[in-house]
Design an enzyme around this catalytic site. Structure first.
Site, short mmCIF file in Angstrom:
data_model
loop_
_atom_site.label_atom_id
_atom_site.label_comp_id
_atom_site.label_asym_id
_atom_site.label_seq_id
_atom_site.Cartn_x
_atom_site.Cartn_y
_atom_site.Cartn_z
N ASP A 217 37.80 -16.11 33.48
CA ASP A 217 39.07 -16.44 32.66
C ASP A 217 39.01 -15.49 31.42
O ASP A 217 37.99 -15.34 30.75
CB ASP A 217 39.32 -17.67 32.51
CG ASP A 217 38.16 -18.47 31.68
OD1 ASP A 217 36.93 -18.27 31.91
OD2 ASP A 217 38.63 -19.38 30.79
N GLU B 11 36.18 -20.94 31.16
CA GLU B 11 35.21 -21.36 30.14
C GLU B 11 35.99 -21.40 28.97
O GLU B 11 35.61 -22.12 27.97
CB GLU B 11 34.21 -19.93 30.08
CG GLU B 11 33.07 -20.22 28.97
CD GLU B 11 33.39 -19.68 27.75
OE1 GLU B 11 32.75 -20.19 26.71
OE2 GLU B 11 34.29 -19.34 27.45
#
Ligand SMILES: [Zn+2]
Length: 397
Positions: free
Chosen positions: A76, A169
């Site tokens: 991400d 994350e």
């Protein structure tokens, strides 16, 4: 495919995470991106590569060695501005001048002195309207570039290679679905830092605290000697804490008590704090400061009610590494052999690696050559990304 071509392919894919989402991963684009990574792994000849039921990607390359090193990057990108950049710009042999991103935005050396550290490098910059997404696709691209070399030069390496690409994350859920058993590694590294001449095995110890104060509400006209305004008590409570122990006045190894939210009316006020310190004893002292403030307020206003709830969040992985230096020694050996400088800097936040370390897989963090992450001024040094691949080759020897 060069490392730059691969990096551009991955950053064109928008995988911004979403902290308001209740699903894992928080955005379906991360599932699609993970699928693509599994296909890319298989196309390179990796047989054991899959997305598990949580859409975390794992791969394992057996080299008939007794030990395995894992490499981890997250899929991400930060939910700050738009991701999925299609037209990043390459600046070859950067000359140290200000960089015009578009008609509105100029990245000035004066504002971003880090630019002085990459003079002479090839840089990839944004169009001024998107994130670059080098956090952490620079990590993903470096792992792929290293993997490509590893597969065709297996006899050079003394470790098997395990890989994982995690999700979410940037919204603090990265390690929540990570499965140490599936990783099958003895030690691992997250490739999720900035300069490749910095590595990290130190992060904050973290706790949060919620203070709830209940006062006594009556008509202000007849309040003398009766009203206890919880908002004023909340202010008084906060004033009992050291006024310079806050994020805007601390750096390096200095911890802080950060008042994150304050809501209230006469009858009820809540204060939310986060507490951070690299030293776990100093974190305990900070908790004690809150308890002491609570007691002082109660002593002064016996009719008020105060509830203080303190929760531990994550721990500094340094406390683990001081007794288990293998993963750090390998970094030192690689940098020394390549005659490159390495600096260990404390992370002023948390990291997936810390959570993974306390799951039983030691996991320091390495740099990727990505700078100014989480905004339009993000850029990567392609030169540093390429050098990181050489460092990994040395590390696996
Ligand atoms: Zn990151």
């Amino acid at each position: 495919m060069t490392i730059l071509e691969r990096f551009k392919k991955y950053i064109a894919f928008d995988t911004v995470s979403d902290e308001n989402s209740l699903t894992y991963p928080s955005t379906s684009t991360q599932i699609e991106f993970g699928k693509m990574l599994v296909k890319d792994l298989k196309d390179l000849g990796v047989e054991e590569a899959y997305q598990d039921e949580n859409h975390v990607v794992y791969a394992f390359i057996d080299n008939k060695k007794s030990k395995t090193i894992g490499l981890i990057a997250h899929m991400d990108t930060a939910p700050t501005i738009a991701g999925g950049i299609k037209n990043p710009r390459l600046i070859e042999k950067y000359d140290g001048s200000d960089i015009k991103l578009n008609v509105t935005y100029i990245m000035k050396v004066e504002d971003f002195p880090v630019l002085k550290t990459v003079i002479g490098d090839d840089l990839l910059v944004t169009d001024g309207e998107h994130l670059l997404g080098g956090d952490d696709k620079a990590g993903v691209a470096i792992i792929f570039e290293f993997l490509t070399y590893y597969l065709s030069h297996k006899s050079e390496f003394n470790y098997n290679l395990a890989i994982s690409f995690t999700a979410d994350e940037e919204i603090g859920r990265g390690a929540s679905k990570f499965d140490v058993k599936k990783m099958k590694a003895d030690l691992a590294y997250t490739l999720d830092g900035e300069s490749i001449y910095e590595a990290n095995f130190e992060n904050f110890n973290a706790a949060s605290a919620k203070v709830t104060i209940e006062g006594v509400g009556v008509h202000p006209g007849n309040a003398k000697g009766i009203m206890i305004n919880s908002v004023l008590l909340g202010t008084e409570f906060n004033n009992l804490l050291p006024k310079d122990m806050i994020p805007s006045k601390t750096e390096d190894h200095e911890g802080f008590i950060h008042l994150d939210e304050f809501h209230g009316d006469v009858e009820k006020t809540t204060l939310s704090y986060i507490l951070r310190d690299h030293d776990k004893n100093l974190l305990e002292e900070k908790k004690e400061m809150l308890r002491s403030a609570k007691n002082k307020i109660l002593a002064k206003y016996p009719k008020a009610k105060i509830n203080l709830e303190i929760k531990d969040e994550y721990r500094n992985m340094r406390d683990y590494f001081i007794n288990h230096m293998d993963a750090i020694n390998l970094i030192n050996k690689a940098y020394i052999n390549l005659r490159l400088p390495i600096n260990y800097t404390p992370i002023r936040g948390g990291t997936d690696g810390a959570t993974i370390t306390y799951m039983g897989l030691p996991c320091p963090n390495l740099g990727t050559g990505d700078f100014n992450p989480h905004g339009r001024f993000e850029f990567v040094s392609v030169t540093q990304m390429t050098k990181m691949v050489e460092i990994l080759k040395e590390l696996f020897k």
